[in-house]
Write an enzyme that holds these catalytic residues in place. Structure first.
Site, PDB file in Angstrom:
ATOM      1  N   THR A  42      48.987 -31.298 -27.466  1.00  0.00           N
ATOM      2  CA  THR A  42      48.473 -31.471 -28.824  1.00  0.00           C
ATOM      3  C   THR A  42      47.835 -32.833 -29.033  1.00  0.00           C
ATOM      4  O   THR A  42      46.861 -32.964 -29.778  1.00  0.00           O
ATOM      5  CB  THR A  42      49.603 -31.266 -29.849  1.00  0.00           C
ATOM      6  OG1 THR A  42      50.088 -29.928 -29.736  1.00  0.00           O
ATOM      7  CG2 THR A  42      49.116 -31.497 -31.272  1.00  0.00           C
ATOM      8  N   TYR A  56      45.455 -24.963 -33.960  1.00  0.00           N
ATOM      9  CA  TYR A  56      44.445 -25.782 -33.290  1.00  0.00           C
ATOM     10  C   TYR A  56      44.399 -25.427 -31.805  1.00  0.00           C
ATOM     11  O   TYR A  56      45.195 -24.616 -31.309  1.00  0.00           O
ATOM     12  CB  TYR A  56      44.786 -27.268 -33.467  1.00  0.00           C
ATOM     13  CG  TYR A  56      46.209 -27.591 -33.076  1.00  0.00           C
ATOM     14  CD1 TYR A  56      46.553 -27.835 -31.753  1.00  0.00           C
ATOM     15  CD2 TYR A  56      47.211 -27.633 -34.036  1.00  0.00           C
ATOM     16  CE1 TYR A  56      47.857 -28.095 -31.396  1.00  0.00           C
ATOM     17  CE2 TYR A  56      48.521 -27.893 -33.684  1.00  0.00           C
ATOM     18  CZ  TYR A  56      48.837 -28.136 -32.365  1.00  0.00           C
ATOM     19  OH  TYR A  56      50.133 -28.385 -32.011  1.00  0.00           O
ATOM     20  N   SER A  89      51.401 -27.612 -22.860  1.00  0.00           N
ATOM     21  CA  SER A  89      52.600 -27.856 -22.051  1.00  0.00           C
ATOM     22  C   SER A  89      53.476 -26.632 -21.851  1.00  0.00           C
ATOM     23  O   SER A  89      54.336 -26.628 -20.966  1.00  0.00           O
ATOM     24  CB  SER A  89      53.430 -28.999 -22.653  1.00  0.00           C
ATOM     25  OG  SER A  89      54.082 -28.610 -23.839  1.00  0.00           O
ATOM     26  N   THR A 122      54.220 -31.250 -26.565  1.00  0.00           N
ATOM     27  CA  THR A 122      55.617 -31.421 -26.979  1.00  0.00           C
ATOM     28  C   THR A 122      56.520 -30.259 -26.591  1.00  0.00           C
ATOM     29  O   THR A 122      57.741 -30.416 -26.548  1.00  0.00           O
ATOM     30  CB  THR A 122      55.705 -31.626 -28.506  1.00  0.00           C
ATOM     31  OG1 THR A 122      55.107 -30.516 -29.175  1.00  0.00           O
ATOM     32  CG2 THR A 122      55.016 -32.916 -28.922  1.00  0.00           C
ATOM     33  N   ASP A 123      55.952 -29.082 -26.298  1.00  0.00           N
ATOM     34  CA  ASP A 123      56.794 -27.910 -26.052  1.00  0.00           C
ATOM     35  C   ASP A 123      57.735 -28.081 -24.872  1.00  0.00           C
ATOM     36  O   ASP A 123      58.892 -27.659 -24.925  1.00  0.00           O
ATOM     37  CB  ASP A 123      55.924 -26.661 -25.855  1.00  0.00           C
ATOM     38  CG  ASP A 123      55.365 -26.131 -27.167  1.00  0.00           C
ATOM     39  OD1 ASP A 123      55.714 -26.683 -28.223  1.00  0.00           O
ATOM     40  OD2 ASP A 123      54.584 -25.167 -27.130  1.00  0.00           O
ATOM     41  N   LYS A 195      63.375 -31.281 -28.582  1.00  0.00           N
ATOM     42  CA  LYS A 195      62.520 -30.949 -29.713  1.00  0.00           C
ATOM     43  C   LYS A 195      63.313 -30.083 -30.684  1.00  0.00           C
ATOM     44  O   LYS A 195      63.898 -29.076 -30.289  1.00  0.00           O
ATOM     45  CB  LYS A 195      61.267 -30.214 -29.234  1.00  0.00           C
ATOM     46  CG  LYS A 195      60.245 -29.932 -30.323  1.00  0.00           C
ATOM     47  CD  LYS A 195      58.991 -29.305 -29.742  1.00  0.00           C
ATOM     48  CE  LYS A 195      57.956 -29.030 -30.841  1.00  0.00           C
ATOM     49  NZ  LYS A 195      56.716 -28.454 -30.297  1.00  0.00           N
ATOM     50  N   GLU A 316      86.006 -21.381 -21.152  1.00  0.00           N
ATOM     51  CA  GLU A 316      85.747 -19.984 -21.498  1.00  0.00           C
ATOM     52  C   GLU A 316      85.724 -19.071 -20.276  1.00  0.00           C
ATOM     53  O   GLU A 316      85.556 -17.865 -20.401  1.00  0.00           O
ATOM     54  CB  GLU A 316      84.419 -19.874 -22.249  1.00  0.00           C
ATOM     55  CG  GLU A 316      84.451 -20.445 -23.651  1.00  0.00           C
ATOM     56  CD  GLU A 316      85.410 -19.689 -24.569  1.00  0.00           C
ATOM     57  OE1 GLU A 316      85.415 -18.445 -24.524  1.00  0.00           O
ATOM     58  OE2 GLU A 316      86.158 -20.355 -25.310  1.00  0.00           O
TER      59      GLU A 316
END
Length: 359
Positions: A42, A56, A89, A122-123, A195, A316
């Site tokens: 981005t 975009y 990304s 950023t992904d 993120k 667990e």
């Protein structure tokens, strides 16, 4: 007489220009050399209008344009740039990571390079950051940076983020801190950051442990450090690797079956991270498939989809009996990265568990 005065004036002018040039060169020599490696995202995106902040197109603007858009960079570093990829990304691959890591290590081995900034979507920024945190072989700063708004937006966050990232990468304070993520005036550790919001500029957070510090007026203010081993302290070496072991994440949810685990085993995965509910719980319908996969030699890591907290060994599930590994505090996506690198060293689950408690 007039001629002699004119000559003296010219010599005086030349002397002044020479001194100014020497002064500028001396100033440049004092500034750190920071290399910007651009990968797209981005921060290099463009929108149809100045108010387009969603919908975009990512990865359109080249590294030289990114640098020219922030002339203030010259105040904090001598900056050079390379366009290593130009992708969104979400399309980042293991092959991209290996190529990027090798280029970073090559550059940091040069005496005239003081730090690296990587512009990134950023992904998957947090994943690339953690991968580099494990394989960079230098204490010199490596800083990942991105933006949540494209370069054409009215209030694009890319320019200030890039300025801060370059200032951070060139700073003495960032040396030895591991790979860092710098957005929104905050400094986070690669291992811990994630993120947290789809569109907000305040999206990168270390929710439980807190970020490392702030960027203020182009200078870092550190308040804590990440204590897990990283960069030059790790045992991982990708210099001779052309591929990484096949590892995938099987996500858990109500009514989940065995389709994902079965498919991963069938395609030849050597490791599976199970993103369980709660403390890495194993659903009754999925557990037999994971047990069967382990018996076939597949390494199983119990992680959690929760996003915070420690996955307790023998909590667990009886991990000792099942010969499973637990992810500690790593998210499923980061557990996958560490497992891939661990499998380049060993298939011993005890050794792999040690690595999860070390990194």
């Amino acid at each position: 007489m007039l001629y002699q005065k004119s000559v003296r004036s010219l010599w005086a002018l030349f002397a002044c220009l020479f001194l100014i040039t020497l002064s500028a060169q001396a100033q440049d020599a004092k500034l750190p050399h920071v290399v910007i490696l651009a990968t797209g995202g981005t921060i290099a995106g463009t929108g149809a209008t100045s108010t387009t902040t969603v919908g975009y197109t990512a990865a359109k603007v080249g590294v030289e344009s990114l640098i020219k858009a922030v002339p203030e960079l010259s105040n904090v570093a001598n900056v050079t740039g390379e366009q290593v990829f130009q992708i969104a990304s979400e399309s980042m691959t293991n092959e991209h990571w290996l190529a990027l890591a090798k280029r970073v290590n090559t550059l940091l081995a040069q005496a005239d390079v003081d730090g690296i900034v990587i512009t990134h979507g950023t992904d998957t920024l947090e994943e690339t950051a953690y991968f580099l945190d494990l394989v960079v072989k230098s204490n010199k700063p490596v800083v990942l940076v991105g933006s949540m708004r494209p370069s054409t937006a009215i209030s694009a966050d890319g320019p200030i983020n890039l300025y801060n990232a370059v200032a951070l990468a060139g700073s003495k304070e960032a040396v030895g801190k591991g790979v860092l993520v710098a957005l929104n005036d905050q400094i986070n550790a690669a291992r811990e950051v994630t993120k947290t919001n789809t569109v907000s500029t305040d999206t990168f957070k270390t929710t439980e442990l807190g970020f490392l510090g702030y960027m203020l007026d182009g200078k870092p203010r550190f308040y804590r450090a990440s204590l897990r081993k990283h960069t030059a302290e790790t045992e991982f070496d990708v210099s001779g690797l052309n591929a990484l072991p096949a590892v995938d994440v099987a996500y858990s949810y109500a009514n989940v079956g065995t389709a994902a685990v079965d498919a991963f085993v069938a395609q030849g995965d050597v490791g599976i991270v199970h993103a369980g509910t709660g403390d890495g719980s194993l659903p009754a319908r999925t557990k037999p498939a994971l047990v069967a996969a382990r018996k076939k030699g597949v390494i199983i890591v119990r992680s959690s989809r929760v996003g915070q907290g420690i996955v307790a060994r023998n909590g667990e599930a009886n991990d000792d009996e099942l010969d499973f590994v637990v992810s500690d505090t790593l998210s499923p996506q980061k557990a996958r990265i560490l497992l891939m690198l661990a499998l380049t060293r060993t298939h011993d689950t005890k050794e792999i568990q040690r690595m999860f408690y070390t990194y």
